[in-house]
Design a protein around this motif. Structure first.
Motif, short mmCIF file in Angstrom:
data_model
loop_
_atom_site.label_atom_id
_atom_site.label_comp_id
_atom_site.label_asym_id
_atom_site.label_seq_id
_atom_site.Cartn_x
_atom_site.Cartn_y
_atom_site.Cartn_z
N LEU A 3 1.50 -1.53 0.33
CA LEU A 3 -0.06 -0.17 -0.08
C LEU A 3 0.93 0.84 0.37
O LEU A 3 1.62 0.93 0.41
CB LEU A 3 -0.45 -0.07 0.97
CG LEU A 3 -1.93 -1.04 1.55
CD1 LEU A 3 -1.89 -1.31 2.99
CD2 LEU A 3 -3.13 -1.18 0.97
N ALA A 4 0.17 2.36 -0.66
CA ALA A 4 1.24 3.70 -0.27
C ALA A 4 0.12 4.81 0.17
O ALA A 4 -1.55 4.47 -0.27
CB ALA A 4 1.38 3.71 -1.64
N LEU A 5 0.99 5.65 0.88
CA LEU A 5 -0.60 5.94 1.64
C LEU A 5 -0.02 7.87 1.13
O LEU A 5 1.29 7.59 1.41
CB LEU A 5 -0.41 5.89 3.36
CG LEU A 5 -0.68 4.65 3.99
CD1 LEU A 5 -0.53 4.61 5.13
CD2 LEU A 5 -1.92 4.02 3.87
N LYS A 6 -0.43 8.52 1.09
CA LYS A 6 -0.50 9.70 0.72
C LYS A 6 -1.37 10.93 1.54
O LYS A 6 -2.74 10.60 1.59
CB LYS A 6 -0.43 10.42 -0.63
CG LYS A 6 0.18 9.55 -1.92
CD LYS A 6 -0.67 9.51 -2.54
CE LYS A 6 0.35 9.01 -3.71
NZ LYS A 6 0.46 9.31 -5.57
N VAL A 7 -0.78 11.80 2.29
CA VAL A 7 -1.64 12.45 3.27
C VAL A 7 -1.51 13.64 2.70
O VAL A 7 -0.17 14.28 2.41
CB VAL A 7 -0.49 12.42 4.34
CG1 VAL A 7 -1.83 13.50 6.09
CG2 VAL A 7 -0.42 11.22 5.47
N PHE A 8 -2.83 14.69 2.88
CA PHE A 8 -2.70 15.57 1.89
C PHE A 8 -3.66 16.22 3.02
O PHE A 8 -4.46 15.96 3.80
CB PHE A 8 -4.30 15.48 1.20
CG PHE A 8 -3.51 14.65 -0.26
CD1 PHE A 8 -3.26 15.46 -1.42
CD2 PHE A 8 -4.03 13.29 -0.15
CE1 PHE A 8 -2.35 14.46 -2.64
CE2 PHE A 8 -3.89 12.25 -1.36
CZ PHE A 8 -2.81 12.86 -2.08
N GLU A 9 -2.21 17.15 3.79
CA GLU A 9 -2.55 18.21 4.51
C GLU A 9 -2.10 19.44 4.32
O GLU A 9 -1.89 20.10 3.48
CB GLU A 9 -0.68 17.83 5.03
CG GLU A 9 0.17 17.96 4.63
CD GLU A 9 1.56 17.24 5.33
OE1 GLU A 9 2.37 18.10 5.17
OE2 GLU A 9 1.71 15.91 5.96
#
Length: 134
Positions: A3-9
């Motif tokens: 899995l790749a997790l991307k945090v949009f902050e």
């Protein structure tokens, strides 16, 4: 399952905070390998937040997926408003976690599990459609 997790902050440092939170989560110990790398910033003129890092997670089994999503929801609940969303990508499909509602988290887990059962599926194929649930 990779899995790749991307945090949009909105505020910087959230990707690093999620990485630390995941590494400290007991339910993931022995079930997940967690690492991070820099991603590309949004293209000039592109809307949205900034994803500074991609958190890579390799899960040892499908049961760990539920723990991962529950952990992400708990982490989001701990953040000040506006809470960052987290997009999870696996096998060409993606889901975005924007809630801590257990029923919605269960549906996200099932969407990722269905897609993992068909690892060769192309984006746009049944079970590979991106999902965003608030």
């Amino acid at each position: 399952m990779d899995l790749a997790l991307k945090v949009f902050e909105v505020v910087g440092g959230e990707s690093e905070a999620l990485l630390r939170w995941l590494r400290e989560e007991r339910s993931l110990r022995g079930q997940a390998r967690i690492s991070a790398h820099r991603s590309q910033p949004p293209a000039p003129g592109e809307m949205g937040g900034i994803s500074l890092e991609v958190v890579n997670v390799v899960l040892s089994n499908a049961i760990a997926l539920s723990s991962l999503l529950t952990t992400i929801a708990a982490w989001r609940s701990s953040r000040p408003a506006p809470r960052p969303s987290v997009t999870i990508e696996a096998n060409g499909a993606s889901v975005t976690v924007e809630t801590s509602d257990p029923e919605i988290i269960r549906s996200l887990v099932e969407a990722l599990r269905r897609n993992d059962a068909c690892p060769g599926s192309e984006p746009g194929a049944p079970g590979a459609d991106p999902t965003s649930i608030s």
